[in-house]
Design a protein around this motif. Structure first.
Motif, mmCIF file in Angstrom:
data_model
loop_
_atom_site.group_PDB
_atom_site.id
_atom_site.type_symbol
_atom_site.label_atom_id
_atom_site.label_comp_id
_atom_site.label_asym_id
_atom_site.label_seq_id
_atom_site.Cartn_x
_atom_site.Cartn_y
_atom_site.Cartn_z
ATOM 1 N N ALA A 104 0.853 -1.199 0.000
ATOM 2 C CA ALA A 104 0.000 0.000 0.000
ATOM 3 C C ALA A 104 0.879 1.235 0.000
ATOM 4 N N ARG A 110 0.428 10.417 -1.422
ATOM 5 C CA ARG A 110 0.212 9.139 -2.117
ATOM 6 C C ARG A 110 1.142 8.982 -3.314
ATOM 7 N N VAL A 145 0.171 -0.342 -11.153
ATOM 8 C CA VAL A 145 -0.193 0.794 -10.300
ATOM 9 C C VAL A 145 -1.710 0.920 -10.268
ATOM 10 N N ASP A 146 -2.296 0.655 -9.092
ATOM 11 C CA ASP A 146 -3.759 0.686 -8.936
ATOM 12 C C ASP A 146 -4.457 -0.104 -10.038
ATOM 13 N N GLY A 147 -3.923 -1.284 -10.332
ATOM 14 C CA GLY A 147 -4.529 -2.169 -11.318
ATOM 15 C C GLY A 147 -4.109 -1.917 -12.747
ATOM 16 N N GLU A 148 -3.370 -0.832 -12.997
ATOM 17 C CA GLU A 148 -2.935 -0.510 -14.357
ATOM 18 C C GLU A 148 -1.606 -1.207 -14.627
ATOM 19 N N SER A 158 1.157 8.877 -8.617
ATOM 20 C CA SER A 158 0.241 8.852 -7.476
ATOM 21 C C SER A 158 -0.535 7.542 -7.495
ATOM 22 N N ALA A 159 -0.674 6.930 -6.325
ATOM 23 C CA ALA A 159 -1.342 5.635 -6.263
ATOM 24 C C ALA A 159 -1.673 5.289 -4.821
ATOM 25 N N THR A 160 -2.532 4.302 -4.672
ATOM 26 C CA THR A 160 -2.829 3.756 -3.349
ATOM 27 C C THR A 160 -2.288 2.338 -3.204
ATOM 28 N N ARG A 161 -1.978 1.716 -4.359
ATOM 29 C CA ARG A 161 -1.542 0.323 -4.340
ATOM 30 C C ARG A 161 -0.494 0.108 -5.432
#
Length: 416
Positions: A104, A110, A145-148, A158-161
């Protein structure tokens, strides 16, 4: 196994050490931190028989070969003192797998930082290993990055995951420790250990080939190292415990001669494709216990070398089939390693793999390019290129962070 880490200054010397079954090679190069250009300044090559199939069997013999090879490289470079080396590893004890890590991204902004990249790679290394195995390399293949998917450099985003797909290379702790011990006995320290096939790929493969999909088959003296690259990164690696030495042994047995004599006739008269032998061609060989050499038809020799080379290539094809990428290699197969120099190897490889095949040699290494323009130098040159790329990439990430901090500081002062 512990190795020392170091970072490149504006210009620094890097030494690559390829400890093989039949030869030990040390290459010294100067690396420019701005252009990433590699300039080879010293080459040392010496016979070696302290390893069998990538495993140390004679500590003193191996250490002495390392010492001789590094001395030769130092002398060519004007007596520059080599203190540490990047070492190639191979052997039947090597295994690999693809893994995934996820972390995370916290903090008010972020923003993905170098520390986050390090954390996610470390997370991918949390795998179950037998007690006698350790991780040699964790090679990032792709960041998510965030599923990408398809992100090559996530720093600053910028990301959360953050997720990463890595190719994990493992090896026997005992065997690896013995390699490091031999290097230390030669008066050197180890900067890093790199899988031979990954290193050789750096020296002989084009970026376009890696992107499209290509297989590297490095046939050395005691092992055949295999690596499959897709999307620009390594996808699959494997080591087969057969190589050019098996051809030499077959000749020694079949012709009742010494291994030294068998190696000579293999290099001078051997062929992987019998169709290359013209009628009436002969060669001389001194058999065991004979006072004078005897003359034999060349096709007698080729009837020994051709089946063994075909067997090695067939085994390599079977390994490629295990990768599930054999039918998805638009760039075909690149052969390298000393045993690939046997006439006809590329031709029978094309028949065996059913793909386009070329012979790979090191390129773009400065004024001594002609000196190392041979498949026997692929791993040693690749070790330098791999180390330079990894260390310089680290510097680029640090520069990016420093620049962003400077810009943020500027706007903070400007607008309060």
């Amino acid at each position: 196994m512990e190795v020392e880490e170091r970072r490149l200054s504006r210009k620094e010397y890097i030494a690559g050490l390829d400890i093989g079954t039949t030869k030990t090679c040390c290459i010294l190069a100067e690396v420019d931190a701005d252009t990433r250009a590699v300039e080879i300044v010293g080459v040392g090559l010496t016979p070696s028989d302290g390893l069998k199939k990538g495993v140390v069997v004679e500590l003193d013999t191996t250490s002495e070969a390392i010492r001789v090879a590094t001395d030769k490289a130092q002398q060519m470079a004007g007596n520059f003192a080599i203190k540490s080396v990047v070492v190639g590893v191979t052997g039947e004890h090597i295994s690999s797998l693809n893994s995934r890590g996820v972390v995370a991204i916290t903090g008010p902004d972020r923003e993905i930082k170098p520390a986050d990249v390090d954390r996610v790679i470390e997370a991918s290394k949390v795998i179950v290993l037998p007690p006698e195995q350790e991780i040699i390399q964790a090679i990032p293949r792709d960041f998510i990055v965030d599923g990408e998917e398809g992100v090559k450099d996530p720093i600053g985003m910028s990301a959360t995951r953050l997720e990463v797909e890595t190719h994990i290379v493992t090896g026997s702790s005992v065997f690896l420790d013995n390699i490091v011990k031999c290097v230390h006995r030669a008066g050197l320290s180890v900067d890093a250990t790199v899988l031979n096939s990954v290193a050789a790929g750096e020296a002989v493969l084009l970026d376009e080939e890696k992107q499209l999909g290509v297989a590297l088959v490095d046939i050395g003296g005691g092992t055949t190292d295999i690596a499959v690259f897709t999307g620009g990164e390594v996808y699959y690696t494997s080591v087969i415990p057969v190589g050019g030495n098996h051809v030499t042994n077959d000749i020694a047995i079949g012709l009742r001669t010494s291994r030294e004599e068998a190696e000579r006739v293999k290099k001078d008269y051997g062929a992987a494709d019998g169709s290359l032998v013209e009628p009436g061609q002969t060669f001389e060989v001194t058999q065991l216990g004979a006072a004078e050499p005897v003359e034999l038809p060349r096709d007698v020799l080729v009837r020994i070398t051709e089946p063994r080379m075909q067997e090695i290539l067939s085994m390599a094809r079977a390994e490629l089939a295990k990768s599930d990428r054999l039918e998805m290699l638009p760039a075909g197969v690149v052969l390298t390693g000393g045993a690939c120099q046997m006439p006809g190897t590329v031709e029978i490889a094309e028949k065996t793999f059913g793909l386009s095949v070329r012979l790979g040699v090191p390129r773009n290494v400065g004024a001594l390019s002609n000196t190392v323009a041979s498949p026997i130098y692929s791993t040693a040159v690749g070790l330098i290129k791999y180390a330079a790329r990894e260390q310089l990439g680290l510097q680029e990430r640090e520069k990016t962070v420093t620049l962003k901090q400077a810009i943020a500081s500027f706007f903070k002062r400007l607008f309060g």
